[in-house]
Design a protein around this motif. Structure first.
Motif, PDB file in Angstrom:
ATOM      1  N   CYS A 149      -8.392   4.142   4.110  1.00  0.00           N
ATOM      2  CA  CYS A 149      -7.936   3.309   5.225  1.00  0.00           C
ATOM      3  C   CYS A 149      -7.809   4.153   6.495  1.00  0.00           C
TER       4      CYS A 149
ATOM      5  N   ALA B  78      -5.878  -1.034  -6.849  1.00  0.00           N
ATOM      6  CA  ALA B  78      -7.027  -0.667  -6.007  1.00  0.00           C
ATOM      7  C   ALA B  78      -6.738   0.632  -5.278  1.00  0.00           C
ATOM      8  N   TRP B  79      -7.792   1.434  -5.110  1.00  0.00           N
ATOM      9  CA  TRP B  79      -7.749   2.610  -4.237  1.00  0.00           C
ATOM     10  C   TRP B  79      -8.670   2.326  -3.057  1.00  0.00           C
ATOM     11  N   GLN B  80      -8.230   2.726  -1.858  1.00  0.00           N
ATOM     12  CA  GLN B  80      -9.038   2.431  -0.672  1.00  0.00           C
ATOM     13  C   GLN B  80      -8.815   3.489   0.404  1.00  0.00           C
TER      14      GLN B  80
ATOM     15  N   TRP C 220       0.849  -1.187   0.000  1.00  0.00           N
ATOM     16  CA  TRP C 220       0.000   0.000   0.000  1.00  0.00           C
ATOM     17  C   TRP C 220       0.884   1.236   0.000  1.00  0.00           C
TER      18      TRP C 220
END
Length: 379
Positions: free
Chosen positions: A346, A342-344, A268
């Motif tokens: 957090c 992926a973008w997330q 990440w």
């Protein structure tokens, strides 16, 4: 596309059946240029005409009509009323304009494009047009602009529009220009074109120009190149990276790096990129749009942390700037799936693993109010 061509006045006798007295008809005649290969559907008024046909100039056989067309000096092609500029530095970089993404009524919304615009009454020539547009859009004056080509693009109404292209050289800093339209200006090298949102016709045009104008050997070098001659003895170049720190409701935006990524594969990481002969904030805005489709105004960012680091003793040192964006437009999109899968959002308190080590250090530093971190220098 049409242009006024002829005015004809003729007499009509009275027509008692229609209750019309004797009168004159004034006919405005136009020449229509076929903009596409497929002619549009034409609905004729049978009481006025019995047929219609598209003809190339050389097949106009009526002596009267042909004489009028020749007198008008029409060649069967529409005359450009728009002009754009291909601006390059002679060393492989092109000055491109990122247009507003959320204005669907404008030309090429959200695309990287060339500076330029339409002819106005005060413009004597299309060179006047493109020079004026450069001044109005970016406060830019480019000496020695020369005609390059006439290209056709699809306009906002779906028709093909001819554009007169000019080319010229300039090597200034786009970040210092007073941009009045669009999001930003940036220097871009052809190898980046496939990763950018631009019309296929624009990309093809620029790649053709690049093939015709090879970069000079003494051009601007990348960060990892040799130290410039004017640098003090012993100077070591530092790679400059920019990073986007977006936070909302205690969460930060992170991207999962592609497993085959050259750096941080499977980890990440915040949205990031390297400066390419541009200001750090300009690089940030460019990378945010290219990687995730986010539109950010440079005036809305602030530097919140800096990491000075070395990954390994043999690696060049790196200066990593982390900028917080106070405002942005758009929802994160996967626009470079070969780099990010992926973008997330957090939790900033409970960051996911695995995460790039200096990214964790920077986020923890930002939350603690620290502005600087050093990593890897004791090894």
């Amino acid at each position: 596309m049409a242009s006024a061509h002829d005015i004809d006045i003729h007499d009509f006798d009275s027509n008692p059946s229609k209750g019309e007295p004797a009168h004159q008809h004034v006919d405005f005649r136009y020449v229509f240029y076929l903009a596409d290969d497929n002619p549009p559907t034409i609905t004729l008024q049978s009481e006025e005409v019995s047929g219609a046909q598209w003809l190339p100039m050389h097949k106009v056989t009526s002596p009267t009509l042909r004489a009028k067309l020749l007198h008008a000096q029409l060649d069967g092609q529409p005359e450009p009323v728009n002009a754009s500029a291909i601006i390059h530095d002679g060393h492989g970089r092109y000055l491109l304009h990122l247009r507003d993404a959320y204005k669907p009524w404008i030309w090429e919304p959200g695309c990287w494009s060339l500076l330029g615009g339409g002819r106005e009454p005060q413009d004597r020539t299309l060179l006047d047009t493109v020079s004026r547009e450069l001044r109005e859009e970016a406060g830019l004056t480019v000496a020695g602009l020369e005609p390059y080509a006439v290209e056709y693009v699809t306009g906002t109404d779906g028709t093909r529009v001819p554009i007169q292209l000019f080319t010229g050289r300039w090597n200034g800093d786009p970040a210092l220009l007073p941009l009045t339209e669009g999001v930003m200006l940036a220097w871009v090298r052809p190898e980046k074109f496939p990763c950018m949102t631009m019309l296929p016709s624009t990309r093809t045009l620029l790649e053709r120009h690049a093939a015709e104008h090879p970069a000079l050997a003494d051009g601007p070098t990348r960060v990892a190149a040799t130290v410039p001659a004017q640098a003090p003895s012993g100077t070591v170049l530092n790679v400059v990276g920019v990073h986007l720190y977006l936070e909302r409701d205690g969460q930060v935006l992170l991207g999962l790096r592609h497993p085959d990524s050259a750096y941080g594969g499977g980890c990440w990481h915040v949205l990031a990129g390297h400066c390419e002969g541009e200001a750090a904030t300009a690089c940030l805005v460019r990378e945010a749009y290219e990687e995730a489709g986010l539109v950010i105004d440079p005036a809305d960012v602030e530097l919140v942390h800096t990491v000075h680091m070395k990954d390994r003793p043999t690696d060049p040192p790196r200066v990593q700037f982390f900028f917080r964006a106070r405002h942005w437009e758009g929802t994160p999109q996967l626009r470079e799936p070969d780099k990010c899968v992926a973008w997330q959002w957090c939790s900033a308190k409970d960051l996911p693993e695995p995460i790039v080590s200096y990214t964790r250090a920077a986020i923890e530093g930002i939350r603690a109010g620290r502005v600087y971190t050093e990593l890897g220098w004791s090894r």
